[in-house]
Write a protein that holds these residues in place. Sequence first.
Motif, short mmCIF file in Angstrom:
data_model
loop_
_atom_site.label_atom_id
_atom_site.label_comp_id
_atom_site.label_asym_id
_atom_site.label_seq_id
_atom_site.Cartn_x
_atom_site.Cartn_y
_atom_site.Cartn_z
N ILE A 115 -3.56 -4.38 -10.40
CA ILE A 115 -3.33 -4.38 -8.94
C ILE A 115 -2.03 -3.67 -8.63
O ILE A 115 -1.96 -2.82 -7.74
CB ILE A 115 -3.29 -5.83 -8.42
N PHE A 116 -0.99 -3.98 -9.38
CA PHE A 116 0.33 -3.39 -9.14
C PHE A 116 0.37 -1.92 -9.56
O PHE A 116 1.06 -1.13 -8.94
CB PHE A 116 1.39 -4.20 -9.87
N ARG A 117 -0.37 -1.59 -10.61
CA ARG A 117 -0.44 -0.18 -11.01
C ARG A 117 -1.11 0.64 -9.91
O ARG A 117 -0.62 1.72 -9.55
CB ARG A 117 -1.23 -0.04 -12.31
N ARG A 118 -2.21 0.15 -9.36
CA ARG A 118 -2.91 0.89 -8.33
C ARG A 118 -2.10 0.94 -7.04
O ARG A 118 -2.14 1.93 -6.31
CB ARG A 118 -4.28 0.27 -8.08
N ALA A 119 -1.36 -0.13 -6.77
CA ALA A 119 -0.50 -0.12 -5.58
C ALA A 119 0.61 0.91 -5.74
O ALA A 119 0.92 1.66 -4.80
CB ALA A 119 0.07 -1.51 -5.34
N ALA A 120 1.22 0.97 -6.91
CA ALA A 120 2.30 1.92 -7.15
C ALA A 120 1.81 3.36 -7.11
O ALA A 120 2.54 4.27 -6.72
CB ALA A 120 2.96 1.63 -8.50
N ALA A 121 0.54 3.55 -7.51
CA ALA A 121 -0.04 4.90 -7.51
C ALA A 121 -0.61 5.29 -6.15
O ALA A 121 -1.11 6.41 -6.00
CB ALA A 121 -1.12 5.00 -8.58
N GLY A 122 -0.54 4.39 -5.17
CA GLY A 122 -1.07 4.68 -3.84
C GLY A 122 -2.58 4.70 -3.78
O GLY A 122 -3.17 5.37 -2.93
N GLU A 123 -3.25 3.95 -4.68
CA GLU A 123 -4.70 3.95 -4.74
C GLU A 123 -5.34 2.81 -3.96
O GLU A 123 -6.56 2.67 -3.95
CB GLU A 123 -5.15 3.87 -6.20
N LEU A 124 -4.53 1.98 -3.32
CA LEU A 124 -5.05 0.86 -2.55
C LEU A 124 -4.97 1.16 -1.06
O LEU A 124 -4.01 1.80 -0.60
CB LEU A 124 -4.27 -0.42 -2.86
N GLN A 125 -5.96 0.69 -0.31
CA GLN A 125 -5.91 0.86 1.13
C GLN A 125 -4.80 0.01 1.72
O GLN A 125 -4.54 -1.11 1.26
CB GLN A 125 -7.27 0.48 1.76
N GLU A 126 -4.15 0.53 2.74
CA GLU A 126 -2.97 -0.12 3.31
C GLU A 126 -3.28 -1.52 3.82
O GLU A 126 -2.45 -2.42 3.72
CB GLU A 126 -2.40 0.75 4.43
N GLU A 127 -4.47 -1.71 4.39
CA GLU A 127 -4.82 -3.00 4.98
C GLU A 127 -5.63 -3.88 4.04
O GLU A 127 -6.17 -4.90 4.47
CB GLU A 127 -5.62 -2.77 6.27
N SER A 128 -5.75 -3.50 2.78
CA SER A 128 -6.57 -4.28 1.85
C SER A 128 -5.84 -5.53 1.39
O SER A 128 -4.62 -5.63 1.46
CB SER A 128 -6.93 -3.42 0.63
#
Length: 223
Positions: A152-165
Amino acid sequence: MSSEELARRLQRRLDAEHRDTKPGSPAQTAADEEQPPPLRPVTGVNGDASSELTEKLNRRLDIHDGTAKPKQMKVFNPYTEFKEFSRKQIKDMEKMFKRFDSGKDGFIDLMELKLMMEKLGAPQTHLGLKNMIKEVDEDYDGKLSYREFLLIFRRAAAGELQEESGLMALARLSEIDVSTKGVLGARDFFEAKLNLYVLNYLFKVHSDTFTNVKLSKYYFCIK
């Protein structure tokens, strides 16, 4: 394994089930009279998705036939696999994971994730929680392992998560230690830092003014 071999294995499985039927019974007679048509080879789009599906089907057939080899468990080392994070960051993530793993089974299930999001001040619907797990659930067991939690944190750091997710909310809000500060602690934390900054600024201005006054007095005394 090719699709033809997969089809043959499925056919052997059906034949074995028919042989288990008691000889001479009506079911056996009907089975002899109406042999199932041979299965056609599995065809589909070539690529990673089809090969992955074939591998999973083969694994299930092996388990059913009793010929499945036990999978070798890989030793998970978060410090070597998640090199983009510091040791302190990984330690903090581990503490957070263990804090919400109330069952102490090494996983965060749906209800534990629900409690976590409520504690973080970002409650989710039942469907939202399922989607959160599904997004990083690599082994499709319906819960989060420690490694999947770090993803979760890796994808967040890479900008792979939607902002409102929901996962982005989890990654963002987890920067505050909610177990001791609570949700409102974030606001208090930043307000305290702002107040400290203002006090330091006023002290500096006051000190400069006081110094200037002393210098002025000293100047006039000399003059």
